[in-house]
Design a protein around this motif. Structure first.
Motif, PDB file in Angstrom:
ATOM      1  N   VAL A  44       0.683  -1.013  -0.196  1.00 35.10           N
ATOM      2  CA  VAL A  44       0.219  -0.177  -0.109  1.00 35.10           C
ATOM      3  C   VAL A  44       0.573   1.070   0.714  1.00 35.10           C
ATOM      4  N   VAL A  45       0.625   2.025  -0.792  1.00 33.44           N
ATOM      5  CA  VAL A  45       1.203   3.388  -1.135  1.00 33.44           C
ATOM      6  C   VAL A  45       0.474   4.322  -0.490  1.00 33.44           C
ATOM      7  N   TRP A  46       0.895   5.066   0.514  1.00 32.78           N
ATOM      8  CA  TRP A  46       0.559   6.476   1.025  1.00 32.78           C
ATOM      9  C   TRP A  46       0.618   7.526   0.862  1.00 32.78           C
ATOM     10  N   PHE A  47       0.072   8.317  -0.336  1.00 34.32           N
ATOM     11  CA  PHE A  47       0.214   9.433  -0.809  1.00 34.32           C
ATOM     12  C   PHE A  47      -0.086  10.821   0.281  1.00 34.32           C
ATOM     13  N   LYS A  48       0.768  11.581   0.992  1.00 39.89           N
ATOM     14  CA  LYS A  48       0.941  12.649   1.549  1.00 39.89           C
ATOM     15  C   LYS A  48       0.879  13.761   0.804  1.00 39.89           C
ATOM     16  N   ARG A  49       1.978  14.939   1.244  1.00 39.64           N
ATOM     17  CA  ARG A  49       2.490  15.600   0.363  1.00 39.64           C
ATOM     18  C   ARG A  49       3.529  15.118  -0.562  1.00 39.64           C
ATOM     19  N   ASP A  50       3.245  14.930  -1.471  1.00 35.55           N
ATOM     20  CA  ASP A  50       4.268  13.652  -3.049  1.00 35.55           C
ATOM     21  C   ASP A  50       3.383  13.155  -3.968  1.00 35.55           C
ATOM     22  N   LEU A  51       2.085  13.986  -4.495  1.00 39.05           N
ATOM     23  CA  LEU A  51       1.422  13.985  -5.221  1.00 39.05           C
ATOM     24  C   LEU A  51       1.650  14.038  -6.984  1.00 39.05           C
ATOM     25  N   ARG A  52       2.918  12.686  -6.866  1.00 30.75           N
ATOM     26  CA  ARG A  52       2.794  13.079  -8.477  1.00 30.75           C
ATOM     27  C   ARG A  52       3.396  11.463  -8.143  1.00 30.75           C
ATOM     28  N   VAL A  53       3.741  10.859 -10.088  1.00 30.48           N
ATOM     29  CA  VAL A  53       3.738   9.825  -9.691  1.00 30.48           C
ATOM     30  C   VAL A  53       5.723   8.875 -10.149  1.00 30.48           C
ATOM     31  N   GLU A  54       6.344  10.769 -11.025  1.00 34.16           N
ATOM     32  CA  GLU A  54       7.479  10.710 -11.502  1.00 34.16           C
ATOM     33  C   GLU A  54       8.176  10.384  -9.675  1.00 34.16           C
ATOM     34  N   ASP A  55       9.933  10.364 -10.095  1.00 32.44           N
ATOM     35  CA  ASP A  55      10.443  10.339  -8.407  1.00 32.44           C
ATOM     36  C   ASP A  55       9.950   9.882  -7.571  1.00 32.44           C
ATOM     37  N   HIS A  56       9.029   9.212  -8.180  1.00 35.17           N
ATOM     38  CA  HIS A  56       8.342   8.946  -5.965  1.00 35.17           C
ATOM     39  C   HIS A  56       9.457   7.454  -5.669  1.00 35.17           C
ATOM     40  N   THR A  57      10.339   7.454  -4.562  1.00 31.12           N
ATOM     41  CA  THR A  57      10.829   6.609  -4.132  1.00 31.12           C
ATOM     42  C   THR A  57       9.637   5.272  -3.250  1.00 31.12           C
ATOM     43  N   ALA A  58       9.386   6.536  -2.466  1.00 28.32           N
ATOM     44  CA  ALA A  58       7.897   4.735  -2.236  1.00 28.32           C
ATOM     45  C   ALA A  58       6.774   4.210  -3.174  1.00 28.32           C
ATOM     46  N   LEU A  59       6.512   4.899  -4.588  1.00 26.11           N
ATOM     47  CA  LEU A  59       5.573   4.324  -5.171  1.00 26.11           C
ATOM     48  C   LEU A  59       6.549   3.481  -6.086  1.00 26.11           C
ATOM     49  N   ALA A  60       7.667   3.618  -6.101  1.00 31.17           N
ATOM     50  CA  ALA A  60       9.100   2.587  -6.910  1.00 31.17           C
ATOM     51  C   ALA A  60       9.341   1.467  -5.953  1.00 31.17           C
ATOM     52  N   HIS A  61       9.789   1.518  -5.016  1.00 28.14           N
ATOM     53  CA  HIS A  61       9.874   0.577  -4.125  1.00 28.14           C
ATOM     54  C   HIS A  61       8.358  -0.413  -4.046  1.00 28.14           C
ATOM     55  N   ALA A  62       7.058  -0.020  -3.882  1.00 26.51           N
ATOM     56  CA  ALA A  62       6.651  -0.889  -2.982  1.00 26.51           C
ATOM     57  C   ALA A  62       5.915  -2.062  -4.844  1.00 26.51           C
ATOM     58  N   THR A  63       6.272  -0.851  -5.845  1.00 28.07           N
ATOM     59  CA  THR A  63       6.113  -1.792  -7.400  1.00 28.07           C
ATOM     60  C   THR A  63       7.107  -3.038  -7.851  1.00 28.07           C
ATOM     61  N   ALA A  64       7.984  -2.792  -6.223  1.00 23.19           N
ATOM     62  CA  ALA A  64       9.512  -4.230  -7.139  1.00 23.19           C
ATOM     63  C   ALA A  64       9.209  -4.831  -6.381  1.00 23.19           C
ATOM     64  N   ILE A 108       6.817  21.923  -5.301  1.00 20.85           N
ATOM     65  CA  ILE A 108       7.922  21.678  -4.276  1.00 20.85           C
ATOM     66  C   ILE A 108       6.892  21.028  -3.145  1.00 20.85           C
ATOM     67  N   ALA A 109       6.126  21.951  -2.448  1.00 20.09           N
ATOM     68  CA  ALA A 109       6.126  21.798  -1.083  1.00 20.09           C
ATOM     69  C   ALA A 109       4.476  20.740  -0.630  1.00 20.09           C
ATOM     70  N   HIS A 110       3.843  20.474  -2.283  1.00 23.45           N
ATOM     71  CA  HIS A 110       2.748  19.199  -2.247  1.00 23.45           C
ATOM     72  C   HIS A 110       2.907  18.221  -3.111  1.00 23.45           C
ATOM     73  N   GLY A 111       4.681  18.324  -3.601  1.00 19.93           N
ATOM     74  CA  GLY A 111       4.972  17.004  -3.971  1.00 19.93           C
ATOM     75  C   GLY A 111       4.385  17.158  -5.966  1.00 19.93           C
ATOM     76  N   SER A 112       3.948  17.691  -6.315  1.00 16.78           N
ATOM     77  CA  SER A 112       3.907  17.709  -7.797  1.00 16.78           C
ATOM     78  C   SER A 112       5.434  17.683  -8.513  1.00 16.78           C
ATOM     79  N   LEU A 113       5.550  17.759  -8.662  1.00 15.02           N
ATOM     80  CA  LEU A 113       7.377  17.848  -8.969  1.00 15.02           C
ATOM     81  C   LEU A 113       8.660  17.409  -7.983  1.00 15.02           C
ATOM     82  N   SER A 114       8.985  16.509  -8.194  1.00 13.77           N
ATOM     83  CA  SER A 114      10.441  16.368  -7.349  1.00 13.77           C
ATOM     84  C   SER A 114      10.857  17.586  -7.114  1.00 13.77           C
ATOM     85  N   LEU A 115      11.563  17.445  -5.531  1.00 16.10           N
ATOM     86  CA  LEU A 115      12.906  18.464  -5.410  1.00 16.10           C
ATOM     87  C   LEU A 115      13.899  18.131  -6.133  1.00 16.10           C
TER      88      LEU A 115
END
Length: 518
Positions: free
Chosen positions: A15-35, A243-250
């Motif tokens: 389960v990937v819980w999105f918070k202030r990271d509202l994107r798919v690209e360069d999303h470390t949690a999502l990458a680890h979960a899908t692996a 950056i604050a809400h994570g629609s693009l990674s810093l």
């Protein structure tokens, strides 16, 4: 895409819980979960959070757009976002009942005290239910700080240049439960005291457009344009809410800017991009200060500074928050912020010092009001700025922004003031920065017959500033106060700029007096 959330034979759910990271690209949690296995993507609309001081509907509207964008990104990959309009613990209970054992993935969040307490409750729930919770950093902040093992700038450089996170070619997905799609998103979460018609739009495409236009030429005079509110509106990257809400990674932003800098001739544009990247790591350093001292949201970092006389004067506070102080530049900036949900950092600092020093208001209600107005509200940036400029961090250099000097330097022809303080539209240039000094006949001629038209300042700022400086100096001296950790001042970047740069490379980062970010 699966229509219902059924357990895949490939293994237990991730389960990937999105918070202030509202994107798919360069999303470390999502990458680890899908692996690891079949993935369910969830988001909780936490109405209790949106009832907290400092939150606002203008922020929610930006988040709402980011969530719609995130859902579209996930649908292009074969899944969708599952929405829960309940506290996170209730969401986890429902997921556990439906899915059985699962692994939780999310990014770490350096937020305010409410999200800090929420995450502690999530950690306790995971322990009680035998759920593994993997948290991943999404910026240069180190948790715990004892793991850093190197100076902050060195750590940030390594983090910023690390490879971006990518998803596997054919991830396995669990679709959202029926009826828990983005259609559940509330259209509003609270009343906004002012329409925010000029608010930036959330989502991946607006973020990309901003980054592309900034690097394509909009940022060519970044250093010269960042201080004046009128020029900063276009000259700054304006990526701070993304950056604050994570629609693009810093990290994506940093790497794209670094690549553009490498390709640029070692002249003006090269320097502007270097200045911009520097502010990206200042951003993370400010977040690190809050990570290390989370209580700074409500407590002075140097408690003795609370002895400064700062009683709540409702009339003064209302004049400041409504843009009716009588200082045209202050009022123009506040009204611009009402409408835009954004203001450049030099003018943010001016609003804070005028409130907490010139008008002698307590810093907490000032912090809450500004936080509500900022669509790009980022606790780590906001509270370090508040502590510094209200002098609650006992910073060795006191910044008192003279409203007349700021107007003369940053809006010499009064164009910005006239746009946002229409009461002064007919006032000639000679009087635009100090309309209260006009003779009575001139005030009458230009339509300012009484205080209902445009008020006079409530205090003489020059007299007040002398008194404030003396009060702070006496308090610091009598109690031998030292600045809070992390708040040592950087030298100004004038003739000493090269020595400063070398010092920052060799030593620990020092938080600048003025974070002119983004």
């Amino acid at each position: 895409m699966p229509a219902v959330s059924e357990i895949s034979p490939a293994g237990p759910p991730e389960v990937v819980w999105f918070k202030r990271d509202l994107r798919v690209e360069d999303h470390t949690a999502l990458a680890h979960a899908t692996a690891a296995g079949p993935v369910l993507c969830v988001y909780a609309v936490e109405l209790d959070y949106w009832r907290q001081p400092g939150t606002s509907d203008r922020q929610w509207q930006f988040v709402h757009e980011c969530l719609l964008s995130l859902d579209a990104q996930l649908k292009s990959l074969g899944t969708a976002l599952e929405i829960h309009v309940v506290p996170v613990i209730q969401m986890l209970d429902a997921l556990h009942l439906r899915l059985g054992p699962f692994t939780l993935h999310s990014h770490q969040e350096t937020g305010g005290l409410w999200t800090y307490a929420r995450d502690r409750a999530v950690a306790a729930w995971c322990r009680d239910h035998g759920v593994r919770w993997h948290e991943y950093p999404q910026n240069g902040v180190v948790r715990p700080v004892s793991r850093r093992g190197r100076r902050f700038k060195e750590h940030w450089d390594a983090w910023a240049t690390a490879p971006l996170a990518h998803l596997p070619t054919q991830p396995l997905w669990l679709g959202p439960a029926s009826g828990r799609t983005v259609s559940l998103l509330p259209t509003a979460v609270k009343a906004d005291p002012f329409p925010c018609a000029g608010r930036q739009r959330g989502g991946l495409q607006p973020a990309r457009d901003l980054l592309d236009s900034f690097l394509a030429g909009r940022g060519q005079d970044y250093g010269a344009h960042m201080s004046a509110p009128a020029t900063a509106e276009q000259g700054c990257s304006r990526l701070s809410p993304h950056i604050a809400h994570g629609s693009l990674s810093l990290r994506q932003i940093a790497q794209t800017a670094l690549q553009a800098r490498e390709a640029a001739p070692r002249a003006h544009w090269h320097r502007q991009l270097g200045s911009y990247v520097t502010r990206l790591w200042w951003h993370c350093y400010a977040l690190q200060v809050l990570e290390n001292q989370p209580a700074m949201e409500r407590q002075a970092l140097v408690p003795e500074m609370e002895q400064l006389p700062r009683p709540m004067d409702r009339a003064r506070f209302d004049a400041w928050r409504l843009g009716r102080t009588g200082w045209p530049m202050v009022d123009a900036c506040m009204r611009f912020l009402h409408h835009q949900g954004w203001l450049n950092f030099r003018m943010r600092a001016m609003l804070v010092t005028v409130a907490t020093h010139t008008l002698s208001l307590p810093w907490r209600p000032v912090a809450d009001w500004l936080a509500e107005l900022f669509v790009d509200f980022e606790p780590g940036i906001h509270y370090t700025q508040m502590q510094m400029h209200s002098c609650m961090a006992a910073s060795p250099v006191l910044r008192l922004y003279n409203p007349v000097t700021q107007a003369r330097e940053l809006d010499p022809n009064g164009k910005f003031v006239r746009r946002w303080v229409p009461e002064l539209r007919a006032v000639p240039d000679d009087w635009i920065v100090m309309p209260w000094a006009m003779p009575a006949t001139a005030r009458h001629r230009w339509g300012l017959m009484g205080s209902d038209d445009y008020p006079a300042p409530r205090v003489d700022f020059e007299q007040v500033h002398r008194s404030v400086k003396a009060e702070i100096a006496a308090l610091r001296s009598s109690l031998d106060l030292q600045p809070a950790p992390g708040f040592n001042e950087r030298p100004r970047q004038t003739a000493r700029a090269q020595r400063t740069a070398r010092g920052l490379q060799q030593g620990e980062a020092k938080l600048p007096a003025q974070l002119s970010l983004f």
